[in-house]
Motif scaffolding. Structure first.
Motif, PDB file in Angstrom:
ATOM      1  N   SER A 195       0.817  -1.212   0.000  1.00  0.00           N
ATOM      2  CA  SER A 195       0.000   0.000   0.000  1.00  0.00           C
ATOM      3  C   SER A 195       0.854   1.268   0.000  1.00  0.00           C
ATOM      4  O   SER A 195       0.309   2.377  -0.045  1.00  0.00           O
ATOM      5  CB  SER A 195      -0.934   0.014   1.206  1.00  0.00           C
ATOM      6  OG  SER A 195      -0.193   0.036   2.416  1.00  0.00           O
ATOM      7  N   TYR A 196       2.178   1.088   0.037  1.00  0.00           N
ATOM      8  CA  TYR A 196       3.078   2.246   0.071  1.00  0.00           C
ATOM      9  C   TYR A 196       3.810   2.424  -1.266  1.00  0.00           C
ATOM     10  O   TYR A 196       4.027   1.465  -1.999  1.00  0.00           O
ATOM     11  CB  TYR A 196       4.093   2.099   1.203  1.00  0.00           C
ATOM     12  CG  TYR A 196       3.466   2.185   2.576  1.00  0.00           C
ATOM     13  CD1 TYR A 196       3.112   3.424   3.116  1.00  0.00           C
ATOM     14  CD2 TYR A 196       3.229   1.042   3.325  1.00  0.00           C
ATOM     15  CE1 TYR A 196       2.530   3.513   4.375  1.00  0.00           C
ATOM     16  CE2 TYR A 196       2.640   1.128   4.584  1.00  0.00           C
ATOM     17  CZ  TYR A 196       2.299   2.360   5.101  1.00  0.00           C
ATOM     18  OH  TYR A 196       1.725   2.454   6.339  1.00  0.00           O
ATOM     19  N   HIS A 197       4.199   3.672  -1.529  1.00  0.00           N
ATOM     20  CA  HIS A 197       4.798   4.052  -2.813  1.00  0.00           C
ATOM     21  C   HIS A 197       6.089   4.832  -2.555  1.00  0.00           C
ATOM     22  O   HIS A 197       6.101   5.799  -1.781  1.00  0.00           O
ATOM     23  CB  HIS A 197       3.796   4.931  -3.587  1.00  0.00           C
ATOM     24  CG  HIS A 197       4.317   5.508  -4.851  1.00  0.00           C
ATOM     25  ND1 HIS A 197       3.906   6.719  -5.349  1.00  0.00           N
ATOM     26  CD2 HIS A 197       5.229   5.034  -5.748  1.00  0.00           C
ATOM     27  CE1 HIS A 197       4.521   6.981  -6.487  1.00  0.00           C
ATOM     28  NE2 HIS A 197       5.329   5.970  -6.747  1.00  0.00           N
ATOM     29  N   VAL A 198       7.171   4.386  -3.175  1.00  0.00           N
ATOM     30  CA  VAL A 198       8.468   5.042  -3.023  1.00  0.00           C
ATOM     31  C   VAL A 198       8.935   5.566  -4.382  1.00  0.00           C
ATOM     32  O   VAL A 198       8.885   4.851  -5.384  1.00  0.00           O
ATOM     33  CB  VAL A 198       9.521   4.068  -2.445  1.00  0.00           C
ATOM     34  CG1 VAL A 198      10.889   4.750  -2.365  1.00  0.00           C
ATOM     35  CG2 VAL A 198       9.102   3.567  -1.076  1.00  0.00           C
ATOM     36  N   VAL A 199       9.405   6.816  -4.410  1.00  0.00           N
ATOM     37  CA  VAL A 199       9.954   7.411  -5.624  1.00  0.00           C
ATOM     38  C   VAL A 199      11.480   7.282  -5.589  1.00  0.00           C
ATOM     39  O   VAL A 199      12.120   7.665  -4.602  1.00  0.00           O
ATOM     40  CB  VAL A 199       9.556   8.892  -5.756  1.00  0.00           C
ATOM     41  CG1 VAL A 199      10.214   9.526  -6.980  1.00  0.00           C
ATOM     42  CG2 VAL A 199       8.033   9.017  -5.854  1.00  0.00           C
ATOM     43  N   VAL A 200      12.046   6.708  -6.652  1.00  0.00           N
ATOM     44  CA  VAL A 200      13.484   6.462  -6.736  1.00  0.00           C
ATOM     45  C   VAL A 200      14.057   7.344  -7.850  1.00  0.00           C
ATOM     46  O   VAL A 200      13.565   7.334  -8.977  1.00  0.00           O
ATOM     47  CB  VAL A 200      13.772   4.980  -7.059  1.00  0.00           C
ATOM     48  CG1 VAL A 200      15.273   4.743  -7.185  1.00  0.00           C
ATOM     49  CG2 VAL A 200      13.161   4.077  -6.002  1.00  0.00           C
TER      50      VAL A 200
END
Length: 314
Positions: free
Chosen positions: A178-183
């Motif tokens: 449910s979590y989103h990480v921007v790389v």
């Protein structure tokens, strides 16, 4: 002020202004290549090399430099050019990337130039995914090609990308999707390493190539009326990138009223006291030297757990 403190202050002013110093060198012919000065430990005539059996073909041998045994890579051969011809004029650029001291054999070193990252651009479209460039820039009417050194090093010293058992708690595995990480990283190799690690944690990811892209992406989220904290768990960003570096990206985010609460981890092949000081100066939440999958995973897991604890308290 000590000499070391003075150097750190000068470097802080340089990178804090979205600037960088580039060491120019040649592999063959007139084409100029560049490498960030901050990663250069020493420049020296090619020392005596000892051959090693069963080594990567791009490694010319090893040398003892300052009491340390270092692999010497033919940088021309490494990026698909003919091998550098043996000569007493050849030079070795000793660098530190991703916690590894590495020597690069080049034909000759030219000069150091000072640039704004705005003048440094991604490789032209059509270059192909198998190229070894992270960026290009113009200088005195010529084109400087900046080599993806992390890609070269990954072929000589492959890293373990798997996360050890026990790093990701079962409770985190249940909710991580449910979590989103921007790389953000200009090196496709480094960016994909991080994304594969995060996919193993279970979070969703978005990969971007430089700070300018990242800032535009984040701004588009809040301009659509969404709360950035509901949409992005954290930003994991490289520091050295064309168009806009990681320090400037962090400064821009912290000055934006709708983005300034975003959690930022600077993840870079540049290590040491300097970067820890810059993290505090620009307002990033944390700093991690590349690349260790367990350490990176723990940072993301810790961020998820901190949010869960906060929600439970509420």
């Amino acid at each position: 002020m000590t000499e070391q403190a003075g150097r750190l202050s000068e470097r802080a002013q340089l990178v804090g202004g979205n600037r960088m110093e580039l060491l120019l060198f040649h592999l063959r012919g007139r084409q100029s290549y560049g490498i960030n000065v901050f990663k250069v430990k020493e420049i020296m005539p090619c020392p005596r090399l000892t051959n090693l059996p069963h080594h990567s073909p791009i490694v010319k041998g090893v040398a003892n430099i300052r009491g340390e045994t270092i692999s010497i890579v033919d940088l021309g051969l490494a990026i698909g050019l003919p091998a550098i011809q043996e000569s007493t004029d050849n030079v070795v650029i000793v660098t530190e990337y991703n916690r590894i001291t590495q020597g690069f054999l080049v034909k000759k070193v030219d000069r150091i130039i000072n640039l704004n990252w705005k003048e440094v651009h991604p490789p032209p479209a059509g270059t192909g995914k198998d190229n070894y460039l992270t960026a290009v820039t113009e200088y005195q009417g010529g084109m400087i090609e900046i080599i993806d050194v992390e890609k070269v090093i990954s072929e000589v010293h492959p890293v373990n990308e798997r996360i050890s058992k026990g790093v990701i708690a079962d409770t985190v595995k249940l909710i991580s999707s449910s979590y989103h990480v921007v790389v953000v990283d200009d090196s496709s190799v480094a960016r994909n390493q991080v994304i594969r690690c995060l996919e193993e944690v279970g979070v969703q990811t978005t990969g971007l190539e430089n700070g300018k892209q990242a800032l535009n992406y984040l701004q588009s989220i809040v301009e659509s009326g969404k709360d950035i904290r509901d949409e992005v768990l954290m930003l994991i960003s490289d520091i050295e990138m064309p168009e806009m570096d990681g320090y400037t990206l962090t400064t821009e985010i912290r000055s934006h009223p709708d983005l300034n609460k975003l959690d930022i981890l600077l993840h870079t092949s540049l290590s040491g006291i300097f970067n820890e000081a810059m993290v505090k100066k620009v307002g990033a939440d944390d700093f991690l030297a590349k690349y260790e999958a367990d350490e990176l995973a723990r940072k993301v897991v810790s961020r998820i757990e901190s949010l869960q604890t906060f929600e439970e308290v509420e």
